[in-house]
Design a protein around this motif. Structure first.
Motif, PDB file in Angstrom:
ATOM      1  N   TYR A   1      11.777  20.109  12.507  1.00 51.71           N
ATOM      2  CA  TYR A   1      12.318  19.799  13.832  1.00 51.71           C
ATOM      3  C   TYR A   1      13.761  19.345  13.707  1.00 51.71           C
ATOM      4  CZ  TYR A   1      12.857  17.928  18.520  1.00 51.71           C
ATOM      5  OH  TYR A   1      13.297  17.699  19.786  1.00 51.71           O
TER       6      TYR A   1
ATOM      7  N   ASN B   1      11.582  15.276  26.938  1.00 52.93           N
ATOM      8  CA  ASN B   1      11.433  16.704  26.664  1.00 52.93           C
ATOM      9  C   ASN B   1      12.034  17.091  25.308  1.00 52.93           C
ATOM     10  OD1 ASN B   1      13.987  16.118  27.927  1.00 52.93           O
ATOM     11  ND2 ASN B   1      14.329  18.309  28.075  1.00 52.93           N
TER      12      ASN B   1
ATOM     13  N   TYR C   1      11.592  15.046  22.561  1.00 52.40           N
ATOM     14  CA  TYR C   1      10.809  14.394  21.519  1.00 52.40           C
ATOM     15  C   TYR C   1      10.077  15.460  20.705  1.00 52.40           C
ATOM     16  CZ  TYR C   1      11.224  10.040  24.254  1.00 52.40           C
ATOM     17  OH  TYR C   1      11.681   8.950  24.936  1.00 52.40           O
ATOM     18  N   TRP C   2       9.812  15.155  19.423  1.00 57.81           N
ATOM     19  CA  TRP C   2       9.045  16.079  18.589  1.00 57.81           C
ATOM     20  C   TRP C   2       7.594  16.050  19.032  1.00 57.81           C
ATOM     21  CZ3 TRP C   2       6.460  15.024  13.427  1.00 57.81           C
ATOM     22  CH2 TRP C   2       6.053  16.216  12.828  1.00 57.81           C
ATOM     23  N   ASN C   3       7.021  17.220  19.280  1.00 55.38           N
ATOM     24  CA  ASN C   3       5.640  17.295  19.760  1.00 55.38           C
ATOM     25  C   ASN C   3       4.635  17.643  18.666  1.00 55.38           C
ATOM     26  OD1 ASN C   3       5.951  20.028  19.355  1.00 55.38           O
ATOM     27  ND2 ASN C   3       5.934  20.585  21.513  1.00 55.38           N
TER      28      ASN C   3
ATOM     29  N   LYS D   1       4.897  20.227  16.544  1.00 56.19           N
ATOM     30  CA  LYS D   1       4.927  21.657  16.229  1.00 56.19           C
ATOM     31  C   LYS D   1       6.257  21.986  15.564  1.00 56.19           C
ATOM     32  CE  LYS D   1       1.990  23.080  20.058  1.00 56.19           C
ATOM     33  NZ  LYS D   1       1.902  23.932  21.257  1.00 56.19           N
TER      34      LYS D   1
ATOM     35  N   ASN E   1       9.107  22.517  17.845  1.00 57.00           N
ATOM     36  CA  ASN E   1       8.489  22.243  19.151  1.00 57.00           C
ATOM     37  C   ASN E   1       7.886  23.462  19.834  1.00 57.00           C
ATOM     38  OD1 ASN E   1       8.758  19.518  19.071  1.00 57.00           O
ATOM     39  ND2 ASN E   1      10.020  19.345  20.882  1.00 57.00           N
ATOM     40  N   ASN E   2       7.962  24.637  19.229  1.00 53.18           N
ATOM     41  CA  ASN E   2       7.366  25.803  19.881  1.00 53.18           C
ATOM     42  C   ASN E   2       6.663  26.728  18.890  1.00 53.18           C
ATOM     43  OD1 ASN E   2       9.518  26.956  18.599  1.00 53.18           O
ATOM     44  ND2 ASN E   2      10.572  27.603  20.440  1.00 53.18           N
TER      45      ASN E   2
ATOM     46  N   GLU F   1       1.425  24.423  14.825  1.00 54.25           N
ATOM     47  CA  GLU F   1       1.193  22.988  14.752  1.00 54.25           C
ATOM     48  C   GLU F   1       1.340  22.523  13.311  1.00 54.25           C
ATOM     49  OE1 GLU F   1      -2.442  21.646  16.473  1.00 54.25           O
ATOM     50  OE2 GLU F   1      -1.784  22.106  18.492  1.00 54.25           O
TER      51      GLU F   1
END
Length: 69
Positions: free
Chosen positions: A13, A24, A26-28, A30, A33-34, A37
């Motif tokens: 990331y 929006n 923030y690291w999710n 993944k 982020n897209n 996982e």
């Protein structure tokens, strides 16, 4: 700026010019982020903070992030 790396040093990331009030960005958990996982693990985080303005040397802060699934 924020970069997060896995234990092998691969960047998972990166975000530039992020502020704490921008959820929006923030690291999710993944890849970038897209993507896929990321597995539950400990990741290395590197923050570059421009506390005294962009014309002065940045402060580099590093630490770990534990991703729990």
């Amino acid at each position: 700026d924020l970069m997060i790396f896995n234990r092998w040093g691969a960047k998972v990331y990166e975000v530039e010019h992020a502020y704490t009030r921008q959820p929006n960005l923030y690291w999710n958990g993944k890849v970038m982020n897209n993507g896929a996982e990321c597995p539950a693990a400990t990741y290395f985080a590197l923050y570059t903070l421009y506390l005294n303005g962009p014309n002065n040397p940045p402060s580099i802060i590093h630490g770990t992030v534990m991703l729990v699934r």
